[in-house]
Design an enzyme around this catalytic site. Sequence first.
Site, mmCIF file in Angstrom:
data_model
loop_
_atom_site.group_PDB
_atom_site.id
_atom_site.type_symbol
_atom_site.label_atom_id
_atom_site.label_comp_id
_atom_site.label_asym_id
_atom_site.label_seq_id
_atom_site.Cartn_x
_atom_site.Cartn_y
_atom_site.Cartn_z
ATOM 1 N N ARG A 1 0.864 -1.180 0.000
ATOM 2 C CA ARG A 1 0.000 0.000 0.000
ATOM 3 C C ARG A 1 0.901 1.231 0.000
ATOM 4 O O ARG A 1 1.949 1.243 0.653
ATOM 5 C CB ARG A 1 -0.891 0.039 1.254
ATOM 6 C CG ARG A 1 -2.018 -0.983 1.278
ATOM 7 C CD ARG A 1 -3.141 -0.643 0.294
ATOM 8 N NE ARG A 1 -4.257 -1.560 0.418
ATOM 9 C CZ ARG A 1 -4.415 -2.671 -0.307
ATOM 10 N NH1 ARG A 1 -3.509 -2.999 -1.217
ATOM 11 N NH2 ARG A 1 -5.475 -3.437 -0.135
ATOM 12 N N GLU B 1 -4.507 7.353 -5.020
ATOM 13 C CA GLU B 1 -4.797 6.594 -6.243
ATOM 14 C C GLU B 1 -6.169 6.980 -6.778
ATOM 15 O O GLU B 1 -7.094 7.146 -5.977
ATOM 16 C CB GLU B 1 -4.761 5.093 -5.944
ATOM 17 C CG GLU B 1 -3.376 4.631 -5.535
ATOM 18 C CD GLU B 1 -3.305 3.133 -5.217
ATOM 19 O OE1 GLU B 1 -4.270 2.405 -5.500
ATOM 20 O OE2 GLU B 1 -2.275 2.713 -4.684
ATOM 21 N N HIS C 1 -1.781 0.133 -9.932
ATOM 22 C CA HIS C 1 -2.311 -0.826 -8.937
ATOM 23 C C HIS C 1 -2.875 -2.068 -9.641
ATOM 24 O O HIS C 1 -4.054 -2.391 -9.502
ATOM 25 C CB HIS C 1 -3.392 -0.161 -8.063
ATOM 26 C CG HIS C 1 -3.596 -0.861 -6.757
ATOM 27 N ND1 HIS C 1 -3.900 -0.199 -5.588
ATOM 28 C CD2 HIS C 1 -3.529 -2.188 -6.430
ATOM 29 C CE1 HIS C 1 -4.030 -1.085 -4.606
ATOM 30 N NE2 HIS C 1 -3.815 -2.301 -5.095
HETATM 31 P P1 NAP Z 1 -0.099 -11.649 5.017
HETATM 32 O O1 NAP Z 1 0.026 -13.070 4.573
HETATM 33 O O2 NAP Z 1 -0.961 -11.340 6.198
HETATM 34 O O3 NAP Z 1 1.390 -11.121 5.273
HETATM 35 C C1 NAP Z 1 1.697 -9.982 5.965
HETATM 36 C C2 NAP Z 1 3.055 -10.166 6.631
HETATM 37 O O4 NAP Z 1 3.442 -8.911 7.195
HETATM 38 C C3 NAP Z 1 3.024 -11.192 7.761
HETATM 39 O O5 NAP Z 1 4.139 -12.037 7.659
HETATM 40 C C4 NAP Z 1 3.075 -10.323 9.028
HETATM 41 O O6 NAP Z 1 3.793 -10.918 10.088
HETATM 42 C C5 NAP Z 1 3.850 -9.125 8.539
HETATM 43 N N1 NAP Z 1 3.534 -7.942 9.347
HETATM 44 C C6 NAP Z 1 2.315 -7.394 9.545
HETATM 45 N N2 NAP Z 1 2.424 -6.308 10.324
HETATM 46 C C7 NAP Z 1 3.741 -6.179 10.633
HETATM 47 C C8 NAP Z 1 4.468 -5.246 11.404
HETATM 48 N N3 NAP Z 1 3.881 -4.228 12.020
HETATM 49 N N4 NAP Z 1 5.808 -5.409 11.493
HETATM 50 C C9 NAP Z 1 6.430 -6.447 10.875
HETATM 51 N N5 NAP Z 1 5.775 -7.376 10.125
HETATM 52 C C10 NAP Z 1 4.445 -7.235 10.010
HETATM 53 O O7 NAP Z 1 -0.633 -10.729 3.852
HETATM 54 P P2 NAP Z 1 -0.486 -10.964 2.272
HETATM 55 O O8 NAP Z 1 -1.593 -11.813 1.778
HETATM 56 O O9 NAP Z 1 0.916 -11.333 1.978
HETATM 57 O O10 NAP Z 1 -0.779 -9.461 1.762
HETATM 58 C C11 NAP Z 1 0.072 -8.402 2.150
HETATM 59 C C12 NAP Z 1 -0.451 -7.057 1.684
HETATM 60 O O11 NAP Z 1 -0.274 -6.948 0.285
HETATM 61 C C13 NAP Z 1 -1.949 -6.810 1.877
HETATM 62 O O12 NAP Z 1 -2.262 -6.392 3.173
HETATM 63 C C14 NAP Z 1 -2.246 -5.763 0.842
HETATM 64 O O13 NAP Z 1 -2.146 -4.470 1.402
HETATM 65 C C15 NAP Z 1 -1.151 -5.937 -0.192
HETATM 66 N N6 NAP Z 1 -1.694 -6.365 -1.497
HETATM 67 C C16 NAP Z 1 -1.549 -5.533 -2.570
HETATM 68 C C17 NAP Z 1 -2.038 -5.920 -3.806
HETATM 69 C C18 NAP Z 1 -1.881 -5.032 -5.012
HETATM 70 O O14 NAP Z 1 -2.763 -5.015 -5.857
HETATM 71 N N7 NAP Z 1 -0.769 -4.336 -5.171
HETATM 72 C C19 NAP Z 1 -2.683 -7.157 -3.958
HETATM 73 C C20 NAP Z 1 -2.811 -7.977 -2.858
HETATM 74 C C21 NAP Z 1 -2.315 -7.566 -1.616
HETATM 75 P P3 NAP Z 1 3.206 -12.087 11.032
HETATM 76 O O15 NAP Z 1 3.226 -13.335 10.198
HETATM 77 O O16 NAP Z 1 4.139 -12.115 12.177
HETATM 78 O O17 NAP Z 1 1.803 -11.659 11.406
#
Ligand code: NAP
Length: 319
Positions: free
Chosen positions: A238, A267, A286
Amino acid sequence: MRRKLVAVHELYPQLLDELSASFDLTHFTRLASDADHRAFEEAMSEAEAYVGSNVAFTEALLDKTPHLKVVASVSVGVDAYPVESMRERGIVLTNTPDVLTESTADTGFLLLMMAARRAGEMLRMVRNHEWKASLSRRHFGLDVHGKTLGIVGMGRIGQAVAKRGHDGFGMSVRYYNRSAKPEVESALDARRVDLDALFRDSDFICVTIPLSAETEGLIGRNCFSLTKPHAVFVNISRGKVVREDELVACLQDGTLHYAGLDVFDQEPLPVNSPLLALDNAVCLPHIGSSTFQTRNAMCDLAVDNVKRVLDGEEPLTAV
Ligand code: NAP
């Protein structure tokens, strides 16, 4: 009586037909005008369920939705929703993890490769009829294979990016994450480091950490000033995780070599954004999960979640 569902999303035709047959459906492709917003709020005041994305759920909106039981976001990120308040109000919030992981990781690698080989600049050069001779050193890019890849947020998408780098390009993987991921460390020979070390030691940095109160503005000049001379910074999470004004300044003054960006503070990216004037930034609108297959799968999952909650069952992917 058919249950009232509001959808704000470009649903694929077959799904739209199915929803129209089984629900009292109010459908918007997007909320484009004030009239759309008014009609949306009116429909939400009677709705039991919502499916969609890109609508900011405010407390004021929630106050007007007394019958709402389930909000099925067509996204994995839930930064647009007041999660605690929805929980207190008894509204189930669901998202669409997993089904978008690989497409979004592809977008990360696309940006990484585009930035490394300066593909945006090269495309413009060909289009503008400026390719008049074989390329000189001032057009050269960077190798990706064998380099060090730093992942900020080693979750589902971070791991999928890291796997591409490790398995496909022989990259060494570093990561910054709240918790240790021993299974990733052994599968990808990845090393957990602090944020400063990640920016200092990586050739390519990819941000895949969710936006939250803790991560908003996490990355700025403090991180970019540590980077190697030819570091490439990619953000597919994001825009607000990054202090964009500092990113721009660091790209302008050469503190940061290159950026590949799918997400932005605002955006769509404003036409006067300084990022658009920079040769060393490649910007995509995006597109993270926007393939036919993935977007359809996200819609299917969101609708399954709605049906389950309305039928009194556990949703597949509650937040
Ligand atoms: P996810 O599996 O929940 O992964 C998030 C990771 O970040 C987890 O390993 C989590 O650690 C870590 N984390 C969260 N808060 C943290 C903090 N404060 N400090 C350090 N580490 C932290 O999520 P995902 O499915 O990979 O998706 C990630 C993000 O990608 C989404 O939230 C979204 O914003 C973005 N996204 C963007 C697009 C796009 O179109 N560009 C598409 C899809 C997603 P823990 O395992 O310890 O909880």
